[in-house]
Motif scaffolding. Sequence first.
Motif, PDB file in Angstrom:
ATOM      1  N   HIS A 326      -9.345   6.894  -2.392  1.00  0.00           N
ATOM      2  CA  HIS A 326      -8.986   7.116  -3.801  1.00  0.00           C
ATOM      3  C   HIS A 326      -9.498   5.977  -4.671  1.00  0.00           C
ATOM      4  CE1 HIS A 326      -5.430   4.442  -4.637  1.00  0.00           C
ATOM      5  NE2 HIS A 326      -5.161   4.577  -3.361  1.00  0.00           N
ATOM      6  N   HIS A 329      -6.261   3.730  -9.693  1.00  0.00           N
ATOM      7  CA  HIS A 329      -5.055   2.936  -9.440  1.00  0.00           C
ATOM      8  C   HIS A 329      -4.117   3.182 -10.620  1.00  0.00           C
ATOM      9  CE1 HIS A 329      -2.593   0.167  -7.294  1.00  0.00           C
ATOM     10  NE2 HIS A 329      -2.603  -0.729  -8.266  1.00  0.00           N
ATOM     11  N   ASP A 347      -5.657  -1.790  -3.147  1.00  0.00           N
ATOM     12  CA  ASP A 347      -5.219  -0.400  -3.357  1.00  0.00           C
ATOM     13  C   ASP A 347      -5.940   0.166  -4.587  1.00  0.00           C
ATOM     14  OD1 ASP A 347      -3.819   1.964  -3.370  1.00  0.00           O
ATOM     15  OD2 ASP A 347      -1.923   1.095  -4.011  1.00  0.00           O
ATOM     16  N   GLU A 381      -4.720   9.756  -7.002  1.00  0.00           N
ATOM     17  CA  GLU A 381      -3.941   9.616  -5.762  1.00  0.00           C
ATOM     18  C   GLU A 381      -2.564   9.048  -6.078  1.00  0.00           C
ATOM     19  OE1 GLU A 381      -2.438   7.474  -2.099  1.00  0.00           O
ATOM     20  OE2 GLU A 381      -2.821   6.726  -4.104  1.00  0.00           O
ATOM     21  N   GLU A 382      -2.565   8.029  -6.935  1.00  0.00           N
ATOM     22  CA  GLU A 382      -1.304   7.334  -7.231  1.00  0.00           C
ATOM     23  C   GLU A 382      -0.317   8.255  -7.955  1.00  0.00           C
ATOM     24  OE1 GLU A 382      -0.879   4.697  -5.772  1.00  0.00           O
ATOM     25  OE2 GLU A 382      -2.618   3.375  -5.816  1.00  0.00           O
ATOM     26  N   GLU A 410      -6.265   1.230   1.175  1.00  0.00           N
ATOM     27  CA  GLU A 410      -5.568  -0.055   1.310  1.00  0.00           C
ATOM     28  C   GLU A 410      -5.928  -0.791   2.585  1.00  0.00           C
ATOM     29  OE1 GLU A 410      -1.224  -0.690   1.149  1.00  0.00           O
ATOM     30  OE2 GLU A 410      -1.295   0.544  -0.641  1.00  0.00           O
ATOM     31  N   TYR A 499       1.986  -5.298  -4.063  1.00  0.00           N
ATOM     32  CA  TYR A 499       1.806  -3.847  -3.981  1.00  0.00           C
ATOM     33  C   TYR A 499       2.190  -3.178  -5.305  1.00  0.00           C
ATOM     34  CZ  TYR A 499       2.710   1.026  -2.731  1.00  0.00           C
ATOM     35  OH  TYR A 499       2.725   2.396  -2.707  1.00  0.00           O
TER      36      TYR A 499
END
Length: 553
Positions: A326, A329, A347, A381-382, A410, A499
């Motif tokens: 992905h 973010h 990420d 994706e997030e 990640e 994260y």
Amino acid sequence: MRKLFNHLVCAAVAFALALPAGAAPASTDPSDAAMESIRPEAIRAHMNFLADDLLEGRGANSRGYEISARYMATEFESMGLTPAGDAGTYLQTVPLRSVRSEAANTTMSVTRNGNVETLTYRKDFLAAADPARKETSVEAPVIYVGFGVTAPELNYDDYKGIDAKGKIVAMVYEAPNFESSLKAHYSSIEQKIANAAAHGAVGLIVVNDPILEGLYSFKEQVRDLSRPGLRWLNKEGLPNDYFPQLHGGALLSLEASKQLFVGSGHTPEEVFQAAKEGKPLTFALPLTVKIHNLAKLEDVSSHNVVAKLEGSDPALKNEYLVYSAHLDHLGIGEAVKGDTIYNGALDNASGCAILLEVARAFSQMNPRPKRSILFVAVTGEEAGLLGSDYFGHYPTVSKDAIVANVNMDEDQMLWPLLDIIPFGAEHSTLDGVVKRAAERLHLALSPDPMPEQVIFIRSDQYSFVKQGIPAVYPSPGLKSNDPKIDPVAIFKEWEETRYHQPQDDMQQPNLDFSQAVKYAQFAYLCGWLITQDPQRPQWNAHDFFGDHYAKKM
Ligand SMILES: [Zn+2]
């Protein structure tokens, strides 16, 4: 071990070059040279670009994201890969709907023994805005249905003996103690919503318990709600996973959750403990709940990036392995330590950088791998695996021709890589693939060390699984052979301090790009083995996901 291995390979190559013409080289496997060509500097350079502040955190549907998508497309083009998005381009348009609750007009109240208790938005509850209706309202009695899971193949049903018709169902977030990826599957909110709708419920409340509070606190959920929710829209303009029979949904804070059980004959502690033990209670609550929601809806769009490397085998080139990572973010959000840009370096600039270098390694091979390969950088994706789910529903090649998915997300390049956790591989013959790849790279394979994190459903491989396509998400393991390096502690600290926070940027210390090379080599090798095997990957006999989602041939 990594260094020794690199030296061995280099020595083998040097030896081969020194051989007189006609002599057999020490190694004839072309994948050795391809893996050796993956360079740490290249991975670092891609990450430096993708995680730059100028890209503003690559929020799906943002200018920064679109620049990153053009970057990926440009890199694929420079490698000579074929565009495989819409209409001869590298981009596949993903239509999205942005959904936001209007705080001032979103209300929730509980009526118990004739008394009305009003809850406060963001303090006591968060409401899920309806992605297709501007205004929704629901008022109904509430039944607590434990996990809210129905799994006939596992002989499990929280709705057993319960009439949920016309009711609001309340449930805790978790799932029964099934095997790791099944637990993950059944804890997914989409599954729970679909199940509630199938049982005739008209609304849904997620009850916060100490487990959920520990995994994803209400405070964090409030913070993340500063961004609108997103859904993808199908060709008829309907949002994904949408059930119009549900007229309201809410998530309660831990305190408000405890209040909900007052007068029910069960203490919250008793309710939470039973769920923790995997044997939740189910019972009707002596109250009605009213949820009213006003939403702001806006249609927007974003892009997946899709590039193709055509296979060299006349028959197998009509089949595709899909690599995914992905690209999005979280964009710009609430300031943390004075920083508002959520750069998403690990990420998932890491996965996209590795996607590019794996693509480069394959593109330089001669002959090319037998099967064709799609390299797909997905959006959203997030926001709920949106780009990959959209691609799964509307792939740019025939769905039946997609043989497997290898997903990269990640890469925790914060300690030396000694083992891999191959999420999802155990469900199909990809199990054998990861074993062979790990063996060749002297890596161990480890089982899921934290099933409660439900990683299996938390990245894009799950979108492929739901289309019946065998998939694996290799994740760096937590082994160490150095007493001074404790990967579990490093990972935990990273989760707490970086994260999904602006501090996941390129300034974070200890990024080890040689680790990233090893992870990339593993991902490359899985793909190489899949593309060369005359047999396409198969679900295991009687596998839950294979039986559920794969088309019977
Ligand atoms: Zn993430």
